[in-house]
Design an enzyme around this catalytic site. Structure first.
Site, PDB file in Angstrom:
ATOM      1  N   ASP A 135       0.865  -1.171   0.000  1.00 35.88           N
ATOM      2  CA  ASP A 135       0.000   0.000   0.000  1.00 35.88           C
ATOM      3  C   ASP A 135       0.908   1.229   0.000  1.00 35.88           C
ATOM      4  O   ASP A 135       1.550   1.524   1.002  1.00 35.88           O
ATOM      5  CB  ASP A 135      -0.910   0.008   1.231  1.00 35.88           C
ATOM      6  CG  ASP A 135      -1.925   1.135   1.174  1.00 35.88           C
ATOM      7  OD1 ASP A 135      -2.670   1.203   0.180  1.00 35.88           O
ATOM      8  OD2 ASP A 135      -1.962   1.953   2.113  1.00 35.88           O
ATOM      9  N   GLU A 136       0.956   1.901  -1.086  1.00 34.21           N
ATOM     10  CA  GLU A 136       1.909   2.944  -1.459  1.00 34.21           C
ATOM     11  C   GLU A 136       3.083   2.282  -2.183  1.00 34.21           C
ATOM     12  O   GLU A 136       3.446   1.147  -1.931  1.00 34.21           O
ATOM     13  CB  GLU A 136       2.403   3.777  -0.265  1.00 34.21           C
ATOM     14  CG  GLU A 136       1.295   4.512   0.476  1.00 34.21           C
ATOM     15  CD  GLU A 136       0.476   5.449  -0.400  1.00 34.21           C
ATOM     16  OE1 GLU A 136       0.929   5.834  -1.501  1.00 34.21           O
ATOM     17  OE2 GLU A 136      -0.644   5.797   0.008  1.00 34.21           O
TER      18      GLU A 136
END
Length: 246
Positions: free
Chosen positions: A177-178
């Site tokens: 996530d990112e």
């Protein structure tokens, strides 16, 4: 009236404790999930607040619990799994994937209001970094009522610890996530080779056309996007073809 209010409170408790059952993806989220049936590596790239982390959390909760809805056509695991969810820093992992999966980090009484249903959380292990950060979660997989078929394990990671902290484990999936550095992404992908597992990436491309982004985009897509990240409603869902186990 008291009975009615009690029933309403119970309904609200059950709803809050099973957010996964209410998950209904919009078109791009559904495309992202469906692509998992034929692709080991997937990217959901979109602007801010457009449901990227929510989509990742919902899919991870399904794999961890074995609770796939009737509309699901994506990748399925038929046994308990070992998964990682990761962000840039320990605080970022806590405030994004952990929050979406488990619930508000600083309110332990609310754990179970994330995408992992409350009745599926068997145990939690606290981390040593940011306050409220979890190291791992043991999740009941399969079964029903008082009968359970097994347990999955979810662990939380961060990029800031470096590639060495990503070595050794055998996993069924890694959720970034990112955007991760390429060496972290490659190490995470390697962790899934033995299981023919999956990697998913959900982020807004603040780094422009990085090496990780370019793994997923065709030359035509790169020309169309230019060097500016999508803003507002702009979004892209992309994937790499199935390669099979290495």
């Amino acid at each position: 009236m008291r009975t009615y209010l009690t029933l309403l409170e119970e309904l609200d408790r059950r709803r809050r404790g099973n957010c996964l059952a209410a998950y209904a993806p919009y078109e791009r989220q559904a495309e992202f999930h469906a692509a998992g049936a034929t692709n080991r590596e997937r990217l959901f790239m979109a602007g801010n607040q457009l449901g990227k982390t929510r989509a990742g959390g919902a899919e991870w909760a399904m794999h961890l619990t074995g609770r796939y809805p009737g509309w699901w056509v994506g990748r399925m695991f038929h046994r308990p799994v070992r998964l990682w969810a990761a962000g840039v820093t320990g605080e970022g992992t806590r405030d994004n994937p952990q929050r979406v999966l488990v619930g508000p980090p600083q309110q332990q009484g609310e754990w179970g209001t994330g995408m992992i249903p409350a009745d599926a959380i068997a145990d939690t292990v606290m981390g040593r970094g940011a306050p409220g950060a979890l190291d791992s979660v043991v999740v009941r997989w399969g079964g029903g009522a008082d009968i359970q078929a097994g347990e999955s394990v979810l662990s939380f990671k961060s990029y800031e610890k470096g590639r060495e902290k990503w070595q050794g484990e055998t996993l069924h999936g890694v959720w970034f996530d990112e955007e991760p550095p390429l060496d972290i992404y490659s190490e995470g992908l390697t962790r899934t080779n033995a299981t023919d597992g999956i990697t998913i990436v959900t982020f807004t491309p603040l780094l422009g056309m990085s090496d990780v982004v370019l793994r997923f985009l065709s030359a035509e897509a790169v020309q169309g996007l230019g060097s500016s990240p999508p803003q507002g409603g702009g979004e892209v869902a992309a994937q790499r073809p199935e390669r099979g186990p290495s």
